[in-house]
Design an enzyme around this catalytic site. Sequence first.
Site, short mmCIF file in Angstrom:
data_model
loop_
_atom_site.label_atom_id
_atom_site.label_comp_id
_atom_site.label_asym_id
_atom_site.label_seq_id
_atom_site.Cartn_x
_atom_site.Cartn_y
_atom_site.Cartn_z
N GLU A 50 52.79 -27.50 4.20
CA GLU A 50 54.17 -27.53 4.71
C GLU A 50 54.47 -28.93 5.27
O GLU A 50 55.57 -29.44 5.14
CB GLU A 50 54.32 -26.47 5.83
CG GLU A 50 55.73 -26.35 6.34
CD GLU A 50 55.88 -25.26 7.41
OE1 GLU A 50 55.33 -24.16 7.24
OE2 GLU A 50 56.56 -25.54 8.41
N SER A 100 52.48 -25.19 11.90
CA SER A 100 51.85 -24.58 10.72
C SER A 100 51.68 -25.64 9.65
O SER A 100 52.66 -26.24 9.22
CB SER A 100 52.72 -23.46 10.17
OG SER A 100 52.95 -22.51 11.17
N ARG A 127 61.34 -22.79 3.61
CA ARG A 127 60.97 -24.16 4.01
C ARG A 127 61.36 -25.17 2.93
O ARG A 127 60.62 -26.09 2.61
CB ARG A 127 59.45 -24.28 4.27
CG ARG A 127 58.92 -23.39 5.35
CD ARG A 127 59.43 -23.75 6.74
NE ARG A 127 58.89 -22.80 7.68
CZ ARG A 127 59.43 -21.62 7.95
NH1 ARG A 127 60.58 -21.27 7.37
NH2 ARG A 127 58.87 -20.82 8.80
#
Length: 337
Positions: free
Chosen positions: A333, A238, A164
Amino acid sequence: MDIKENISLKAYNTFGIDVCASKYAEVSSEEDLQHLLADGILKECPFVILGGGSNIVFVKDFDGIVVHPTNKGINIISENDNEAVVEAAAGETWSNLAWTMTRQGYYGLENLVEIPGCVGAAPIQNVGAYGREAKDVIKYVVAYEIATGTKKTFTNKECRFGYRNSIFKNELKDQYIVIAVGFALSKTMEVTTNYSALTSMLCDRNITSPTPLQIAECIADIRRQKLPDPKEIGSAGSFFKNPIVTHSQLEILKATYPNIVCYPSGEHYKLAAGWLIEQCGWKGRSLGKVGVYDKQALVLFNKGGCTGTEVVNIANAIVADVESKFGVQLEKEAIII
Ligand SMILES: Cc1cc2nc3c(=O)[nH]c(=O)nc-3n(C[C@H](O)[C@H](O)[C@H](O)COP(=O)(O)OP(=O)(O)OC[C@H]3O[C@@H](n4cnc5c(N)ncnc54)[C@H](O)[C@@H]3O)c2cc1C
């Protein structure tokens, strides 16, 4: 180019947070972007590049310009017996690209269907799901430097992709606007099916040599079971990354928590952040107007009319509890603005 003023961003972020941007510009072509950069406005006031708004949480009104690429297009640039190079415009919907290429029989994007957002954001975040990441198929990224207006094509290596993560979130943070992304997709079977839910669904369906479409259909079904539909429930997917730990850190955790859920990740291990959050008793709970999704504790969702501050408050409370129970630091995130 039309720069609008005082625009509500509620419809432009999947959390559905109602904040206002003082300026808002849609970039519907590469020429639009060139004009915007030549105008110099991005050097004069704060800016944010907004794709589908599926990984962004606004905590307050944005006093600056929101730039929203909406350019569309999916084109096969070259093709041989083994692979095709496909270029997609930044404003193209990611899942549309993934389904389109998958339906045409190309391998590479099938595990990544149904991820919300736009193509332009995919290399920023290196989106990933079910054992695959965008970096596995991105060949190049075409972007414009904000300071100079120059166009640059980044190779996959130059993007310095990580979990990520990419150069665009680090050294080049807020310095480039992605206008298109090139992908190398395979014409021969190259699949990643070792994710347990996917393996068992393929097995249940008696599929042994899956086509990309068969994998994508399984992935879409698995996602429907676990994740809220952004059209119905506001979220950013998420909210936390899965923390990475070393072998020795894992061994220490395992001594106290033998059932800890983890996956090998290169030389290290990824802990399932959802499991850590669940063990702290957060699954299904809420704080103010933000809930922790009862099917996947990694997901925070809008119970109706929540603010970005409420999202951050519950996220911070979860981070503190996980830290105090496991000594593990959860990293958000989603991008907080
Ligand atoms: C229900 C749900 C499920 C999800 N599932 C997954 C998943 O399985 N895997 C996963 O990885 N993510 C997942 N996400 C998160 C999200 O979909 C991805 O991070 C996606 O890439 C964000 O795309 P976006 O266009 O919405 O970007 P935005 O949220 O608009 O922006 C994200 C970041 O990219 C920057 N950016 C956007 N476009 C550009 C551009 N053209 N040029 C430069 N910078 C740009 C923004 O400034 C921001 O920093 C999920 C989200 C939701 C709501």
